[in-house]
Design a protein around this motif. Structure first.
Motif, mmCIF file in Angstrom:
data_model
loop_
_atom_site.group_PDB
_atom_site.id
_atom_site.type_symbol
_atom_site.label_atom_id
_atom_site.label_comp_id
_atom_site.label_asym_id
_atom_site.label_seq_id
_atom_site.Cartn_x
_atom_site.Cartn_y
_atom_site.Cartn_z
ATOM 1 N N LEU A 41 -6.841 -3.692 -7.645
ATOM 2 C CA LEU A 41 -7.520 -3.231 -8.849
ATOM 3 C C LEU A 41 -7.697 -1.658 -8.774
ATOM 4 O O LEU A 41 -7.445 -1.193 -10.039
ATOM 5 N N GLY A 42 -7.678 -0.938 -7.713
ATOM 6 C CA GLY A 42 -7.913 0.543 -7.817
ATOM 7 C C GLY A 42 -6.429 1.225 -8.346
ATOM 8 O O GLY A 42 -6.557 2.414 -8.807
ATOM 9 N N ILE A 43 -5.244 0.835 -8.017
ATOM 10 C CA ILE A 43 -4.042 1.323 -8.480
ATOM 11 C C ILE A 43 -3.671 0.707 -9.907
ATOM 12 O O ILE A 43 -2.568 1.428 -10.282
ATOM 13 N N VAL A 52 2.841 0.728 -6.146
ATOM 14 C CA VAL A 52 3.245 0.062 -4.769
ATOM 15 C C VAL A 52 3.222 1.181 -3.617
ATOM 16 O O VAL A 52 2.798 0.726 -2.596
ATOM 17 N N GLY A 53 3.453 2.240 -4.044
ATOM 18 C CA GLY A 53 3.614 3.486 -3.114
ATOM 19 C C GLY A 53 2.230 3.815 -2.289
ATOM 20 O O GLY A 53 1.938 3.938 -1.298
ATOM 21 N N ALA A 54 1.385 3.599 -3.230
ATOM 22 C CA ALA A 54 -0.044 3.920 -3.000
ATOM 23 C C ALA A 54 -0.465 2.790 -1.994
ATOM 24 O O ALA A 54 -1.286 3.327 -0.834
ATOM 25 N N LEU A 55 -0.087 1.620 -2.353
ATOM 26 C CA LEU A 55 -0.561 0.342 -1.499
ATOM 27 C C LEU A 55 0.087 0.326 -0.071
ATOM 28 O O LEU A 55 -0.547 -0.038 1.036
ATOM 29 N N VAL A 56 1.568 0.649 -0.083
ATOM 30 C CA VAL A 56 2.025 0.429 1.381
ATOM 31 C C VAL A 56 1.891 1.559 2.230
ATOM 32 O O VAL A 56 2.033 1.482 3.317
ATOM 33 N N GLY A 57 1.830 2.922 1.491
ATOM 34 C CA GLY A 57 1.452 4.121 2.401
ATOM 35 C C GLY A 57 2.535 4.551 2.481
ATOM 36 O O GLY A 57 3.451 4.433 2.393
ATOM 37 N N ALA A 58 2.373 6.032 2.970
ATOM 38 C CA ALA A 58 3.528 7.119 3.296
ATOM 39 C C ALA A 58 4.408 6.580 4.237
ATOM 40 O O ALA A 58 5.715 6.922 3.986
#
Length: 226
Positions: A41-43, A52-58
């Motif tokens: 929900l935050g993204i 998706v990038g924010a959820l999977v991580g760097a």
């Protein structure tokens, strides 16, 4: 002319259930543990690759295209299921009808959805032709970049001081402030009210009636509640 720009997900339509379900399916399909619901929900509001990038991580940035494609496939499949339809929030249809009737107002959409996704929402609720400008993730950088607002201004010829962005996320508020237009937050969406306030919203609305009042106060709209 006065320009009223609406976010879509979390502002016009309640799409949280289908977005969360599609993201969970996509992560599972690509072998990742599903993110927490609150994280998804935050993204909402970001364009899909950024979300998706924010959820999977760097550390997994190279996997983003695969997860994005899996999300698109999952979303398409779920959309065919009536249990996952995206309803309009209560009162939104009447508000759009009344705003559209005003001779001195133009309506627009600024959203992280694809243009195809927006077109399907508008068709489902018979809202085609209501919006003078539609800016999507296909057309401009992801929020909170001000590009969607800038393009909407250029397309309609509206002035900044007569333009409002209405949204439910901090990304919407940041985009509006970066573009130099009024930011109106709504409290029925997916980011906490405190986040919208911290992002600089000029008005915070708890329901559609208070949104009507905020629009009237901001752009001088003569309200019609019937």
């Amino acid at each position: 002319m006065k320009l009223i720009l609406f976010d879509c997900d979390g502002t016009l339509v309640d799409s949280q259930h289908i977005i969360v379900a599609a993201m969970e399916r996509a992560f599972d399909a690509e072998g990742f543990p599903a993110p927490e619901r609150t994280a998804i929900l935050g993204i909402i509001g970001l364009s899909l690759p950024q979300a998706v990038g924010a959820l999977v991580g760097a550390e997994h940035v190279g996997e983003v295209p695969r997860v994005v494609e899996a999300y698109k496939n999952s979303f398409r499949d779920l959309r065919a299921d009536a249990a996952h339809h995206e309803p309009l929030f209560p009162g939104i249809e009447a508000l759009l009808h009344d705003l559209h009737r005003a001779d001195d107002l133009l309506l627009g959409i600024v959203t992280g959805k694809s243009r195809r996704g927006v077109d399907m929402v508008l068709k489902r609720f018979e809202l085609e032709g209501r919006f003078a400008t539609i800016q999507t993730a296909d057309d401009a950088p992801s929020k909170p970049h001000p590009g969607m607002v800038e393009q909407a201004l250029a397309e309609t010829g509206a002035e900044r001081q007569a333009t409002v962005v209405i949204g439910d996320t901090s990304f919407d508020m940041q985009m509006a402030k970066s573009a130099g237009v009024t930011a109106i937050g709504v409290g029925w969406g997916y980011h906490p009210v405190e986040a919208l306030v911290a992002a600089g919203c000029d008005h915070m609305c708890s329901n559609v009636d208070s949104l009507r009042a905020a629009i009237a106060d901001t752009v001088g709209w003569t309200r019609s509640d019937g």
